[in-house]
Motif scaffolding. Structure first.
Motif, PDB file in Angstrom:
ATOM      1  N   GLN A 167     -16.809   4.032  -1.695  1.00  0.00           N
ATOM      2  CA  GLN A 167     -16.058   2.789  -1.788  1.00  0.00           C
ATOM      3  C   GLN A 167     -16.879   1.690  -2.447  1.00  0.00           C
ATOM      4  OE1 GLN A 167     -12.878   3.937  -1.350  1.00  0.00           O
ATOM      5  NE2 GLN A 167     -12.540   1.897  -0.604  1.00  0.00           N
ATOM      6  N   ASP A 201     -17.104   2.427  -6.199  1.00  0.00           N
ATOM      7  CA  ASP A 201     -15.854   2.596  -6.929  1.00  0.00           C
ATOM      8  C   ASP A 201     -15.513   1.344  -7.722  1.00  0.00           C
ATOM      9  OD1 ASP A 201     -13.269   4.099  -7.348  1.00  0.00           O
ATOM     10  OD2 ASP A 201     -12.523   2.250  -6.427  1.00  0.00           O
ATOM     11  N   SER A 228     -12.383  -0.565  -6.353  1.00  0.00           N
ATOM     12  CA  SER A 228     -12.660  -1.286  -5.110  1.00  0.00           C
ATOM     13  C   SER A 228     -13.485  -2.525  -5.398  1.00  0.00           C
ATOM     14  CB  SER A 228     -13.409  -0.381  -4.125  1.00  0.00           C
ATOM     15  OG  SER A 228     -12.600   0.687  -3.719  1.00  0.00           O
ATOM     16  N   ARG A 270     -12.301  -6.426  -4.733  1.00  0.00           N
ATOM     17  CA  ARG A 270     -13.093  -7.414  -3.990  1.00  0.00           C
ATOM     18  C   ARG A 270     -13.336  -8.660  -4.836  1.00  0.00           C
ATOM     19  NH1 ARG A 270     -15.765  -2.663  -2.353  1.00  0.00           N
ATOM     20  NH2 ARG A 270     -17.329  -2.927  -3.977  1.00  0.00           N
ATOM     21  N   SER A 279      -7.220  -4.533  -0.998  1.00  0.00           N
ATOM     22  CA  SER A 279      -7.477  -3.117  -1.257  1.00  0.00           C
ATOM     23  C   SER A 279      -7.255  -2.805  -2.727  1.00  0.00           C
ATOM     24  CB  SER A 279      -6.557  -2.233  -0.408  1.00  0.00           C
ATOM     25  OG  SER A 279      -5.226  -2.313  -0.880  1.00  0.00           O
ATOM     26  N   ARG A 280      -7.808  -1.671  -3.140  1.00  0.00           N
ATOM     27  CA  ARG A 280      -7.637  -1.236  -4.521  1.00  0.00           C
ATOM     28  C   ARG A 280      -6.197  -0.809  -4.796  1.00  0.00           C
ATOM     29  NH1 ARG A 280      -9.163   4.803  -4.935  1.00  0.00           N
ATOM     30  NH2 ARG A 280      -9.648   4.241  -7.036  1.00  0.00           N
TER      31      ARG A 280
END
Length: 135
Positions: free
Chosen positions: A48, A51, A54, A58, A64-65
């Motif tokens: 995570q 990624d 992700s 953020r 969330s992705r």
């Protein structure tokens, strides 16, 4: 296999990866609480953190992705209209709720077994939506 038969030659990468891991991902961040997590949890957290989706979520403030999936779907099919009402079943952590509000939905409700941090403009319910008494 006889001496005349040669094993198939393995294909090699043209260029070795530069930086990151063998998978080509960034190095990610170091976990501070790794000693209290199981090995599978540590590996999931590392994936995570490394990624790109992700990381982008953020950076852009999405929860969330998965927000990028709904954005792509809505760009293609125009599902969320200005003023529409949306219910997100299985809503945690709330990325799709954020997108629905961002795209102009007038009323958004989210239901999940897990607690969802409050989202301004959304009605959130911690419940089992398959239970007959949930309304």
């Amino acid at each position: 296999m006889s001496e005349d038969e040669k094993p198939a030659e393995r294909r090699r990468m043209v260029r070795p990866p530069t930086g990151g891991t063998a998978a080509g991902r960034g190095m990610g961040q170091k976990m501070k609480t790794a000693d209290t997590k199981s090995m599978s949890s540590q590996q999931w957290i590392k994936r995570q953190l490394a990624d790109k989706w992700s990381e982008r979520a953020r950076a852009e403030g999405w929860r969330s992705r998965a927000a990028f999936k709904l954005i792509e779907i809505d760009d293609r099919f125009h599902l969320i209209k200005k003023g529409s009402r949306v219910i997100d079943l299985g809503a945690a952590p709330g990325g799709w709720i954020q997108v629905a509000l961002d795209r102009g939905a007038a009323a958004v409700a989210g239901v999940d077994l897990l607690m969802i941090e409050p989202i301004p403009g959304a009605t959130l319910l911690q419940a089992d939506f398959t239970h007959p008494g949930v309304d």
